[in-house]
Design a protein around this motif. Structure first.
Motif, short mmCIF file in Angstrom:
data_model
loop_
_atom_site.label_atom_id
_atom_site.label_comp_id
_atom_site.label_asym_id
_atom_site.label_seq_id
_atom_site.Cartn_x
_atom_site.Cartn_y
_atom_site.Cartn_z
N ILE A 38 0.48 -1.14 0.31
CA ILE A 38 0.21 0.04 -0.03
C ILE A 38 0.70 1.07 -0.17
O ILE A 38 0.27 2.10 -0.70
N ASP A 39 2.64 1.22 1.14
CA ASP A 39 2.78 2.35 0.88
C ASP A 39 3.63 2.70 -0.63
O ASP A 39 3.96 3.57 -0.57
N ASN A 40 3.77 1.41 -1.31
CA ASN A 40 4.16 2.12 -2.69
C ASN A 40 3.50 2.33 -3.86
O ASN A 40 3.68 2.15 -4.76
N GLY A 41 2.04 2.50 -3.14
CA GLY A 41 1.41 2.67 -3.79
C GLY A 41 0.75 1.02 -4.67
O GLY A 41 0.07 1.52 -6.47
N TRP A 42 0.48 0.99 -4.83
CA TRP A 42 0.51 -1.29 -5.69
C TRP A 42 -0.87 -1.20 -5.50
O TRP A 42 -1.26 -1.51 -4.27
N ALA A 43 -1.61 -2.07 -6.50
CA ALA A 43 -3.04 -2.56 -6.05
C ALA A 43 -2.78 -3.96 -5.58
O ALA A 43 -1.70 -4.84 -5.90
N VAL A 44 -3.86 -4.55 -4.39
CA VAL A 44 -3.44 -5.63 -4.30
C VAL A 44 -4.80 -6.66 -4.55
O VAL A 44 -5.88 -6.22 -4.43
N ASN A 45 -4.57 -8.15 -4.83
CA ASN A 45 -5.57 -8.71 -5.01
C ASN A 45 -5.81 -10.41 -4.53
O ASN A 45 -4.28 -10.56 -4.08
N ILE A 46 -6.52 -11.06 -4.07
CA ILE A 46 -6.46 -12.02 -3.58
C ILE A 46 -7.00 -13.49 -4.31
O ILE A 46 -8.12 -13.09 -5.26
N GLU A 47 -6.30 -14.07 -4.67
CA GLU A 47 -6.63 -15.08 -5.39
C GLU A 47 -7.22 -16.31 -4.72
O GLU A 47 -5.56 -17.02 -3.84
N TYR A 48 -7.92 -17.38 -5.71
CA TYR A 48 -7.49 -18.88 -4.38
C TYR A 48 -7.95 -20.04 -5.94
O TYR A 48 -7.89 -19.69 -7.01
N THR A 49 -7.13 -21.16 -5.28
CA THR A 49 -7.55 -22.05 -6.44
C THR A 49 -6.91 -23.54 -5.93
O THR A 49 -6.55 -23.54 -4.52
N ASP A 50 -7.11 -24.88 -6.56
CA ASP A 50 -7.52 -26.10 -6.15
C ASP A 50 -6.01 -26.69 -6.67
O ASP A 50 -5.88 -28.62 -6.79
N ASP A 51 -5.47 -25.99 -7.69
CA ASP A 51 -4.42 -26.56 -8.74
C ASP A 51 -3.01 -26.07 -8.89
O ASP A 51 -3.34 -24.43 -9.16
N PRO A 52 -2.07 -25.70 -8.01
CA PRO A 52 -1.64 -24.59 -7.55
C PRO A 52 -0.07 -24.93 -8.37
O PRO A 52 0.89 -25.00 -8.20
N HIS A 53 -0.16 -25.71 -9.81
CA HIS A 53 0.65 -25.90 -10.72
C HIS A 53 1.86 -24.29 -11.19
O HIS A 53 0.51 -24.27 -11.54
N PRO A 54 3.16 -24.91 -11.48
CA PRO A 54 3.46 -23.51 -11.39
C PRO A 54 2.83 -23.16 -12.91
O PRO A 54 3.24 -21.78 -13.04
#
Length: 140
Positions: free
Chosen positions: A27-43
Motif C-alpha cells: 500500500i505504501d508503494n501505491g500497489w494494488a493488491v488482490n487475493i486469489e485462490y485455487t485447488d491447482d497450484p501447478h506452477p
C-alpha cells in the motif's frame, strides 16, 4: 510436499502480523493488491480464481486483511495467494506475490520422464491430486 511459489516460498508460512506488514508495504508503494485462490497450484497455472476485485486506493492493510480472512473462511481448504501490482509504467506488473493459505495436506507433484528420439529425454510435472475433479482435490 510443500508447494513453493512466489516470494517467501522457502520460509515458514507468514503469520497474519507478518502478512499485514507486507500488505502495508504494498500500500505504501501505491500497489494494488488482490487475493486469489485455487485447488491447482501447478506452477504453470497462472489463472487462479479472484476473490472480489483488485483493491486500489486502500490506505490501511486492515481492509485487505478483512478480505483475506473472508476468503479463508470460504476457501480455507485451498491455496490462497496475495499479489500486488504496480501500474506506474502504464501496465500492471506483479511486484509481489506469495501464498498466504495452504490446504492441510499438500500431495505435491510427480516428475514424468519420457525418452524420445535419439538420446533426448523430456520431463513434465503432474500433480498427485489432478486425477480428482476440480473442487475435490484437497477435501478434508
Amino acid at each position: 510436499m510443500r508447494i513453493t511459489q512466489g516470494a517467501f516460498s522457502f520460509l515458514p508460512d507468514l503469520t497474519d502480523e507478518q502478512i499485514t506488514k507486507q500488505v502495508q508495504y504494498c500500500i505504501d508503494n501505491g500497489w494494488a493488491v488482490n487475493i486469489e485462490y485455487t485447488d491447482d497450484p501447478h506452477p504453470r497455472n497462472t489463472y487462479w480464481e479472484m476473490w472480489g476485485h483488485p483493491m486500489f486506493d486502500i490506505a490501511d492493510a486492515a481492509g485487505i486483511m478483512m478480505e483475506l480472512n473472508a476468503c479463508r473462511k470460504a476457501h480455507g481448504d485451498l491455496y490462497i495467494r496475495l499479489s500486488a501490482f504496480d501500474s506506474t509504467s502504464g501496465w500492471e506488473s506483479v511486484k509481489l506475490s506469495f501464498i498466504v493459505n495452504r490446504p492441510a495436506s499438500e500431495p505435491g507433484f510427480r516428475l514424468r520422464r519420457q525418452e524420445t528420439e535419439g538420446r533426448t529425454i523430456r520431463y513434465s510435472t503432474e500433480g498427485y491430486s489432478n486425477d480428482r475433479p476440480e473442487g475435490e482435490r484437497y477435501t478434508r
